[in-house]
Design a protein around this motif. Structure first.
Motif, PDB file in Angstrom:
ATOM      1  N   THR A 165       0.825  -1.199   0.000  1.00 18.04           N
ATOM      2  CA  THR A 165       0.000   0.000   0.000  1.00 18.04           C
ATOM      3  C   THR A 165       0.862   1.254   0.000  1.00 18.04           C
ATOM      4  O   THR A 165       0.567   2.238  -0.676  1.00 18.04           O
ATOM      5  CB  THR A 165      -0.934   0.013   1.232  1.00 18.04           C
ATOM      6  OG1 THR A 165      -1.772  -1.141   1.183  1.00 18.04           O
ATOM      7  CG2 THR A 165      -1.811   1.258   1.247  1.00 18.04           C
ATOM      8  N   ALA A 168       3.383   0.894  -4.176  1.00  9.17           N
ATOM      9  CA  ALA A 168       2.720   0.017  -5.146  1.00  9.17           C
ATOM     10  C   ALA A 168       3.695  -0.563  -6.164  1.00  9.17           C
ATOM     11  O   ALA A 168       3.389  -1.563  -6.822  1.00  9.17           O
ATOM     12  CB  ALA A 168       1.616   0.781  -5.872  1.00  9.17           C
ATOM     13  N   SER A 187     -12.246   3.760  -8.623  1.00  9.14           N
ATOM     14  CA  SER A 187     -11.086   4.652  -8.569  1.00  9.14           C
ATOM     15  C   SER A 187      -9.821   3.823  -8.702  1.00  9.14           C
ATOM     16  O   SER A 187      -9.833   2.594  -8.555  1.00  9.14           O
ATOM     17  CB  SER A 187     -11.054   5.431  -7.242  1.00  9.14           C
ATOM     18  OG  SER A 187     -10.832   4.548  -6.159  1.00  9.14           O
ATOM     19  N   ASP A 189      -7.389   3.955  -6.627  1.00  7.89           N
ATOM     20  CA  ASP A 189      -7.092   3.449  -5.284  1.00  7.89           C
ATOM     21  C   ASP A 189      -7.829   2.143  -5.011  1.00  7.89           C
ATOM     22  O   ASP A 189      -7.275   1.223  -4.406  1.00  7.89           O
ATOM     23  CB  ASP A 189      -7.483   4.492  -4.225  1.00  7.89           C
ATOM     24  CG  ASP A 189      -6.513   5.656  -4.172  1.00  7.89           C
ATOM     25  OD1 ASP A 189      -5.382   5.498  -4.676  1.00  7.89           O
ATOM     26  OD2 ASP A 189      -6.883   6.712  -3.632  1.00  7.89           O
ATOM     27  N   GLU A 190      -9.091   2.045  -5.455  1.00  5.29           N
ATOM     28  CA  GLU A 190      -9.856   0.815  -5.257  1.00  5.29           C
ATOM     29  C   GLU A 190      -9.237  -0.339  -6.032  1.00  5.29           C
ATOM     30  O   GLU A 190      -9.117  -1.455  -5.526  1.00  5.29           O
ATOM     31  CB  GLU A 190     -11.300   1.007  -5.697  1.00  5.29           C
ATOM     32  CG  GLU A 190     -12.148  -0.255  -5.530  1.00  5.29           C
ATOM     33  CD  GLU A 190     -13.509  -0.140  -6.201  1.00  5.29           C
ATOM     34  OE1 GLU A 190     -14.007  -1.168  -6.685  1.00  5.29           O
ATOM     35  OE2 GLU A 190     -14.051   0.984  -6.244  1.00  5.29           O
ATOM     36  N   ARG A 192      -6.110  -0.628  -6.985  1.00  9.62           N
ATOM     37  CA  ARG A 192      -4.848  -0.985  -6.344  1.00  9.62           C
ATOM     38  C   ARG A 192      -5.088  -1.821  -5.092  1.00  9.62           C
ATOM     39  O   ARG A 192      -4.390  -2.805  -4.844  1.00  9.62           O
ATOM     40  CB  ARG A 192      -4.058   0.276  -5.990  1.00  9.62           C
ATOM     41  CG  ARG A 192      -2.715  -0.018  -5.352  1.00  9.62           C
ATOM     42  CD  ARG A 192      -1.889   1.224  -5.148  1.00  9.62           C
ATOM     43  NE  ARG A 192      -2.524   2.139  -4.216  1.00  9.62           N
ATOM     44  CZ  ARG A 192      -1.967   3.285  -3.816  1.00  9.62           C
ATOM     45  NH1 ARG A 192      -0.800   3.655  -4.303  1.00  9.62           N
ATOM     46  NH2 ARG A 192      -2.592   4.067  -2.956  1.00  9.62           N
ATOM     47  N   ALA A 193      -6.092  -1.448  -4.294  1.00 12.47           N
ATOM     48  CA  ALA A 193      -6.408  -2.200  -3.069  1.00 12.47           C
ATOM     49  C   ALA A 193      -6.803  -3.634  -3.408  1.00 12.47           C
ATOM     50  O   ALA A 193      -6.420  -4.579  -2.701  1.00 12.47           O
ATOM     51  CB  ALA A 193      -7.521  -1.499  -2.297  1.00 12.47           C
TER      52      ALA A 193
END
Length: 305
Positions: A165, A168, A187, A189-190, A192-193
């Motif tokens: 996190t 990356a 997004s 970020d979503e 990547r999560a």
């Protein structure tokens, strides 16, 4: 303190309230007075508080959750040790209490069946005594060992999740993502999560030698050979307890390597002493990785007992 870094105090003249050391800092390296450098020893109390707050602010985004993961792991493992001991004692005490019942006396237990209803199943005092002794002396310990491994993997996975996190790029440049997943994500970020979650989940599907090696590479830490060999054996013991009624087989021998504790076909010993050593092993691994991560981020490391 480990990792102490002195900020530039731009709002206070460089020489004010400080002692001159001929342009040389107390540690021996030359520092310009114009840089606003002053060793913490020569700071005012307010400046030292500001320095400490600045350090905490730098550490917090990564170091704080690492410490929280370590503390949570330690608490759960300790609680598991306590509850296993209490449950084992209770099972054995219950078994001994059955000695007072008449030989051949039966108790009936209402048990669920596949239809969703109940049926009455009898157990004699002798059968119940044998069952409770087996639970207290072996099966609870096997279950505890399985939970120890699960908690260790959970915490190591959390360390990896935190590292990915924060950076990356550790996911690698060769990872491909299907186009529909990119469009489906609300997004970046979503997305990547989700990718990080998948990588962490997939990490523990392989042998412990494989995933510990991957964890070392991702986190930039090194585990000692003895630490890893002991973990390989306890993970192999957990696997045969779960999948082979606790009896060693060729898979166990291959995984446990030089620390194998039983011949193929024999019951692998699992007692209170072994469980204690397994607990020590996993605590050392989690503590070592957690402390290494804190030091890498310039933090005064929290260590676990």
């Amino acid at each position: 303190m480990c990792g102490l870094q002195e900020p530039v105090l731009a709002d206070r003249p460089a020489g004010e309230g400080s002692q001159s050391h001929g342009g040389r800092d107390p540690g021996g390296g030359r520092k310009s007075q114009e840089e606003g450098y002053r060793h913490p020893r020569f700071m005012t109390a307010n400046e030292q508080v500001r320095l400490a707050k600045a350090r905490v602010a730098r550490e917090a985004p990564f170091v704080t959750p690492v410490r929280q993961a370590m503390v949570g792991f330690n608490r759960r493992i300790n609680n598991l040790s306590v509850s296993t001991e209490l449950a084992a004692e209770a099972a054995i005490a219950a078994a001994e209490g059955l000695r007072r019942e008449p030989e051949g006396a039966e108790r009936y237990f209402a048990l669920p069946n596949a239809k969703g209803t109940e049926f009455l199943s009898p157990r004699t005092a002798g059968v119940m005594m044998s069952m409770l002794h087996r639970i207290g002396n072996r099966e609870l310990l096997e279950h505890s060992l399985s939970l120890i491994v699960s908690e260790t993997e959970r915490t190591l996975g959390e360390f990896v999740r935190l590292a990915l996190t924060q950076n990356a790029e550790l996911l690698g440049t060769e990872k491909t993502v299907k186009l529909h997943r990119i469009f489906a994500a609300e997004s970046l970020d979503e997305l990547r999560a989700r990718l990080i979650h998948e990588q962490v989940q997939g990490l523990f599907f392989g042998r412990p030698s494989e995933y510990l090696s991957e964890i070392e590479k991702l986190l930039g830490v090194r585990l000692g050979k003895d630490m890893k060999l002991r973990y390989y054996e306890l993970k192999a013991t957990r696997d045969v307890c779960t999948h082979n009624a606790g009896r060693a087989n060729e898979i166990y021998l291959a995984k446990a390597g030089e620390l194998a504790r039983a011949f193929s076909g024999a019951l692998v010993p699992v007692d209170a002493d072994y469980l204690s050593k397994a607990t020590t092993c996993v605590k050392r691994i989690v503590n070592h990785v957690g402390v290494s991560l804190q030091k890498k981020h310039g933090a005064e490391p929290l260590t676990l007992g």
